[in-house]
Write a protein that holds these residues in place. Structure first.
Motif, PDB file in Angstrom:
ATOM      1  N   ALA A 122     -23.586   0.963  62.024  1.00 30.41           N
ATOM      2  CA  ALA A 122     -22.561   0.502  61.088  1.00 30.41           C
ATOM      3  C   ALA A 122     -22.550   1.364  59.834  1.00 30.41           C
ATOM      4  O   ALA A 122     -21.483   1.674  59.278  1.00 30.41           O
ATOM      5  N   HIS A 123     -23.717   1.776  59.385  1.00 30.51           N
ATOM      6  CA  HIS A 123     -23.827   2.628  58.196  1.00 30.51           C
ATOM      7  C   HIS A 123     -23.080   3.946  58.423  1.00 30.51           C
ATOM      8  O   HIS A 123     -22.321   4.407  57.548  1.00 30.51           O
ATOM      9  N   GLN A 125     -20.725   4.534  60.719  1.00 30.20           N
ATOM     10  CA  GLN A 125     -19.306   4.252  60.907  1.00 30.20           C
ATOM     11  C   GLN A 125     -18.602   4.025  59.570  1.00 30.20           C
ATOM     12  O   GLN A 125     -17.490   4.506  59.346  1.00 30.20           O
ATOM     13  N   ASN A 126     -19.265   3.310  58.682  1.00 30.36           N
ATOM     14  CA  ASN A 126     -18.684   3.075  57.350  1.00 30.36           C
ATOM     15  C   ASN A 126     -18.629   4.375  56.541  1.00 30.36           C
ATOM     16  O   ASN A 126     -17.657   4.634  55.823  1.00 30.36           O
ATOM     17  N   LYS A 127     -19.669   5.174  56.660  1.00 35.87           N
ATOM     18  CA  LYS A 127     -19.769   6.398  55.869  1.00 35.87           C
ATOM     19  C   LYS A 127     -18.696   7.408  56.258  1.00 35.87           C
ATOM     20  O   LYS A 127     -18.086   8.057  55.390  1.00 35.87           O
ATOM     21  N   SER A 129     -15.961   6.647  58.340  1.00 35.75           N
ATOM     22  CA  SER A 129     -14.701   5.990  58.751  1.00 35.75           C
ATOM     23  C   SER A 129     -14.362   6.310  60.204  1.00 35.75           C
ATOM     24  O   SER A 129     -13.284   6.821  60.533  1.00 35.75           O
ATOM     25  N   CYS A 131     -15.463   5.056  64.559  1.00 38.93           N
ATOM     26  CA  CYS A 131     -15.955   3.927  65.352  1.00 38.93           C
ATOM     27  C   CYS A 131     -16.499   4.405  66.688  1.00 38.93           C
ATOM     28  O   CYS A 131     -15.802   5.123  67.429  1.00 38.93           O
ATOM     29  N   GLY A 147     -18.485  -3.958  59.608  1.00 43.18           N
ATOM     30  CA  GLY A 147     -17.963  -3.153  58.512  1.00 43.18           C
ATOM     31  C   GLY A 147     -16.609  -2.541  58.804  1.00 43.18           C
ATOM     32  O   GLY A 147     -15.653  -3.244  59.130  1.00 43.18           O
ATOM     33  N   PHE A 148     -16.517  -1.222  58.719  1.00 46.12           N
ATOM     34  CA  PHE A 148     -15.262  -0.510  58.941  1.00 46.12           C
ATOM     35  C   PHE A 148     -14.682  -0.801  60.319  1.00 46.12           C
ATOM     36  O   PHE A 148     -13.471  -0.798  60.515  1.00 46.12           O
ATOM     37  N   CYS A 149     -15.546  -1.065  61.270  1.00 50.03           N
ATOM     38  CA  CYS A 149     -15.110  -1.267  62.656  1.00 50.03           C
ATOM     39  C   CYS A 149     -15.207  -2.739  63.084  1.00 50.03           C
ATOM     40  O   CYS A 149     -15.329  -3.045  64.281  1.00 50.03           O
TER      41      CYS A 149
END
Length: 220
Positions: A122-123, A125-127, A129, A131, A147-149
């Protein structure tokens, strides 16, 4: 002889620096503060890096003892050169193994991605953007809807993290194996310089004996 010794000492200081850099980098990586570096350099690699650095420093310490011995005692210098041969073999093997990893990063880091915890995935993917690894499907190694996904329908329209990960790990791996090959160059040059020093010391002893037979009149 003085110029040769100067070159030898400069190369020996480079050997010291190489050992310190190898151990220092392994220590920094072991903290695990950068997830991408931790993915690129494993715990096994850290131990090998520390071992390589320790070997280089051990050789440096032996060289100090060897070079301060009388000119007619070269056994330690010869032993030092053998340690340099071992160091060259170890460093070359380590650098080559990392180089091979850099050549197959996309498949290699797919396996690494699967081993990451949901929070770590998740870190990333968020960093970045993105998935999943290849994409936001099961086949694309999308395993963490956070998070982003968090929205799976939104995630399906996003790119995978593969390019972001491999671009950055490629930079890390290239710097690592290039530095290690640089260590090999230093060790190889020091090996040749030590051979020259040994030969010069033998010549010095030989001429001293000839001078002594001539009555010490200053032949050498």
């Amino acid at each position: 002889m003085n110029k040769l010794k100067l070159v030898w000492w400069l190369l020996n200081l480079c050997l010291l620096a190489a050992g310190v850099v190898a151990i220092g980098y392994a220590a920094v990586v072991s903290k695990g503060e950068d997830l991408l570096i931790s993915m690129a350099v494993t715990k096994h690699d850290e131990k090998i890096g520390t071992f390589t650095g320790a070997c280089l420093l051990a050789s440096f310490l032996l060289s100090i003892v060897a070079i301060t011995r009388p000119v007619y005692r070269n056994k330690l210098l010869i032993a030092f050169n053998w340690t340099l041969v071992v160091n060259m073999c170890v460093a070359t093997a380590v650098g080559t193994s990392i180089w091979f990893v850099s050549l197959r990063q996309r498949n290699h880091f797919a396996k690494v991605w699967v081993k990451q915890s949901p929070n770590e995935q998740a870190h990333l993917q968020n960093k970045f953007s993105c998935c999943g690894y290849y994409n936001a499907t099961t086949e694309g190694l999308f395993m963490t809807a956070l998070g982003f996904c968090a929205d799976t329908e939104f995630a399906e329209a996003q790119r995978g993290c593969i390019d972001e990960i491999t671009t950055r790990t490629d930079y890390t791996l290239e710097n690592v194996f290039t530095s290690i090959y640089g260590f090999v160059g230093i060790v190889g040059a020091l090996f040749l310089a030590t051979v020259c020093v040994i030969n010069e010391r033998k010549l010095e002893v030989r001429f001293a004996k000839i001078d002594a037979k001539r009555g010490g009149s200053g032949f050498v």
